[in-house]
Structures are given as C-alpha cells and as structure tokens.
Write an enzyme that holds these catalytic residues in place. Sequence first.
Site, short mmCIF file in Angstrom:
data_model
loop_
_atom_site.label_atom_id
_atom_site.label_comp_id
_atom_site.label_asym_id
_atom_site.label_seq_id
_atom_site.Cartn_x
_atom_site.Cartn_y
_atom_site.Cartn_z
N LYS A 1 0.66 -1.12 -0.07
CA LYS A 1 -0.01 -0.08 0.05
C LYS A 1 0.84 1.36 0.06
O LYS A 1 0.55 2.13 -0.68
CB LYS A 1 -0.94 0.13 1.07
CG LYS A 1 -2.03 -0.88 1.19
CD LYS A 1 -2.93 -1.09 2.40
CE LYS A 1 -2.25 -1.06 3.81
NZ LYS A 1 -1.77 -2.57 4.01
N THR A 2 1.79 1.16 0.85
CA THR A 2 2.77 2.61 1.16
C THR A 2 3.47 2.95 -0.28
O THR A 2 3.33 4.02 -0.72
CB THR A 2 3.63 2.32 2.25
OG1 THR A 2 2.76 2.32 3.34
CG2 THR A 2 4.44 3.61 2.35
N GLU B 1 -3.60 5.89 1.76
CA GLU B 1 -3.24 4.41 1.79
C GLU B 1 -4.55 4.02 2.64
O GLU B 1 -4.80 4.77 3.70
CB GLU B 1 -2.06 4.43 2.77
CG GLU B 1 -1.67 2.90 3.03
CD GLU B 1 -0.26 2.89 3.54
OE1 GLU B 1 -0.04 2.05 4.30
OE2 GLU B 1 0.59 3.83 3.26
#
Length: 464
Positions: A121-122, A165
Amino acid sequence: MAPGIPAALERPHFIGIGGAGMSGIAKILAQRGAKVAGSDARESATADALRALGATVHIGHAAGHLADDATSVVVSSAIRADNPELVRAAELGIPVVHRSDALASLMEGLRAIAVAGTHGKTTTTSMLAVALSELALDPSYAIGGDLEGPGTNATHGQGDIFVAEADESDRSFQKYAPEVAIVLNVELDHHANYASMDEIYESFETFVGKVVPGGTLVIAADQPGAVELTRRVRDLSSLTVVTYGESEGADVRVHKVTPRGLTSEVTVVLNGKYLTFTVSVPGRHYAHNAVAALAAGVALGVPAHNLASAIGTYTGVKRRLQLKGEAAGVQVIDSYAHHPTEMTADLEAMRGAATGSRLLVVFQPHLFSRTQELGTEMGQALALADASLVLDIYPAREDPVPGVTSALIIDAAQAAGADVTAVPDKAAVPAVVAGMAKPGDLVLTMGAGDVTDLGPQILDHLSS
C-alpha cells in the site's frame, strides 16, 4: 479546491500524533488552517515537522495535555481505553473521532484514490502521489511512510485528487468512498482482528462496495486472494473492474520486468499498445505496484504515457528497500517487510541485485500474534538469504504470548536450510554484522519495528 475543515476537526487533539497515519491527517489539517494539538510517547522528526506547521505537540501522555476547548480527540485503534487523555476527553464530553473517520472527512468533495491490500500500500500510494505531483496535478495525499523526495507522508494539495493509503488491519478502510479503489492483494494477516479468510474477504467486499457509482476497482490478476475477491464483486453493476498483472487475461498486462541493478524496466500492454517505463526500486513486486498505480491514474483520466514517465521519477519511500549507505564496500539497505509474502518479495529483489555477492539479513519479527500464526513462513523466507540474524520479537501494541518467541522462526529457517543465528541483544548486532560482512555484500535490515535504527550503526562499525 479542497473542502473546508469539518467543525469537529477545527481544534483536534491527536493521541499518538507522531504515528505514520495520525501525523499525516494532522499535517493536512494544519495546512488547511486547523488548530492542531496532540501528544506522542517521544520526540521525533515528525513531531518537529508538525510543530513547524503550527501544531502543539506534547511529549508523554497526561490528562493536562488535552485543552478544554478541543473540538475532538482523534485516536487510532492502537490507543488503549485507559489512556489519560482519552479518559479526560470523556470527563469533558469531548467527542472521540477515529483516525479513519477523520481521513474520510478530508477526502470529501475530492476525487479519491484509496490503495488497499495486505502489503504494498505505502509504495503504491507513494508512486501515485509522486507521479501526480510531477504532472502538476498537485494532489493531496496521506501515506503510511515518508517519501524520499518531499520527505513527508502527507500534504494538502490544491488539486482535486486525494490519494490515500487504506488500512484493512482494523477494517477502517470501510469508511472511505473513493472514485478509484486499488486492491493489490488479499491475504490473511492482522490475526487479532480477523479469524479467517472469509472475514478478510467480507471486509474487502465492504470496502469495494463503497466505491462511488461509476467508479473503478483496480485489482491484481495474479494473486489468488485478489482473484477470488474479483469473482465476488464482479456483479456490482456500478463498478468498472480493471485487472492488472502477468495473466494473459489482465486488462493491463505486465509483458516484461527487466532488472537493472537497484531499478527495473517494466513493459506493459495497455489498450493493445506496448508501454515501457522505469521503476526506481528493484524487484517484480514493486514493478507490479507501479503498474497498479498506472492503471489507477489512467482510470482518473491521466494520459498513460505521461503517467508512466512521471512514475519513473519516484525514488522510494523510507524503509521500502531504502539504501542507507555504503561502507567498506558493503551496502546497507532497510526494509519494512514483516509479513512472509513481503519478506519473500524483498529478499528475491535483493537476491537479484546481489549477483555474485552475499545477502546478509538482520530480521526483527513484529507482533507476537503474527509470529504465532506465520512464524514458520517467516523462517522459510529467510532461507533466501545467505545468512540471517534474528532479533527478539518487537511487541508494538501487544502483550507477550506464552511460548511465542523468535525461536519459532529460527527453527523453521534452519529446517529450510537457512544459516540463521539468534541475537537477543540488539545492541550487539552492528558489531556482529561488521564481523561477517565482506566487500560487495548487501546487508538488509528487515522488520516493522526499531530494527531500522541499526542501519546507521552497522555503517559506523563497517567504517571503523
């Protein structure tokens, strides 16, 4: 173009304001003009950055830190009920707002892209934030890590796009209503909150169901959990589904990933045309993240060629295969990987970069619950390294679990043929690594805890 500040967030108090998710929301609110305050356990660069934006940051937790005129207290799922500031909020009748609700309110009125998945995600959120900024679209973004370029995890932009995110760990991503949702993968993790894969699927289905009518789901075509989720949501009539990956039937097909040292060259087939671009981090895993970012930007109407070129300007996120330095011919790299799939992806990427050299790993397990459930798989992943040092478990928010120690990982690693050594004393690690490493080796510090602090210390020992 951003909406105003919700009344409840005009004078917010954040408990744990220095955390990656909390600090990002606090920064955006401060940039929008809110009177932000909060507390954190210790001083940090994040606390200083917040103060530079006008926020009041207290160190330590005490009832007196909460101002009587605060309009809300913002918390994450990690804040315990007996926190003195939370207790004081109840006494004063100040409303408590979960971090996810605060973030959802910041997205209102904007074209939101929410990036979800068990891992990646990051990086994917960061790639989008950097690329859209490079194209002068000036997005707002909230990320779970600091970008290497801007050096921040969040900003309030003047454009109409908000990239966030979306955290599945506590189901908080179900609060968002994005125009584009990205699902990178679906795997069993966060065992304190999910008892089974069915619960995970149900949670992701709820998240996907919140995409605004006419919106888009960008989802992996190769990962089994994502494929199953796609099957479950295909019938949502208001949703356009765009798949990406190496599968022949993928809408955005990854044709080739060519390693170039610590970078990769990626070729995709999009709308029947080949498109090649550079990703400035190594490994197939990160190449796929870049393709997900590309597909999401295209879904918002950004021209593919422009976006692909802009993704090439992304230089990384702190702790995501971040080069910490080189000394005595040894490169030291830091990885946030703590789930076996992430570990395997980063170790394979480093294995590819370490042609003719050794890969030495310093691994710190994260959470007792995760180690209890996935310790065997963590140990098997470490077999990809030439040698590993394993630290004690970093507890984070958890209390110890009887019988759950790093030995679970070490035993599994040795059974898989790995050269692995237990080093309970973290302070001893730099000297041990310096004694092992030879010119040309790669040293990877890995884990979601404070193992990241060892990189500079290892470099100091190598230099001396």
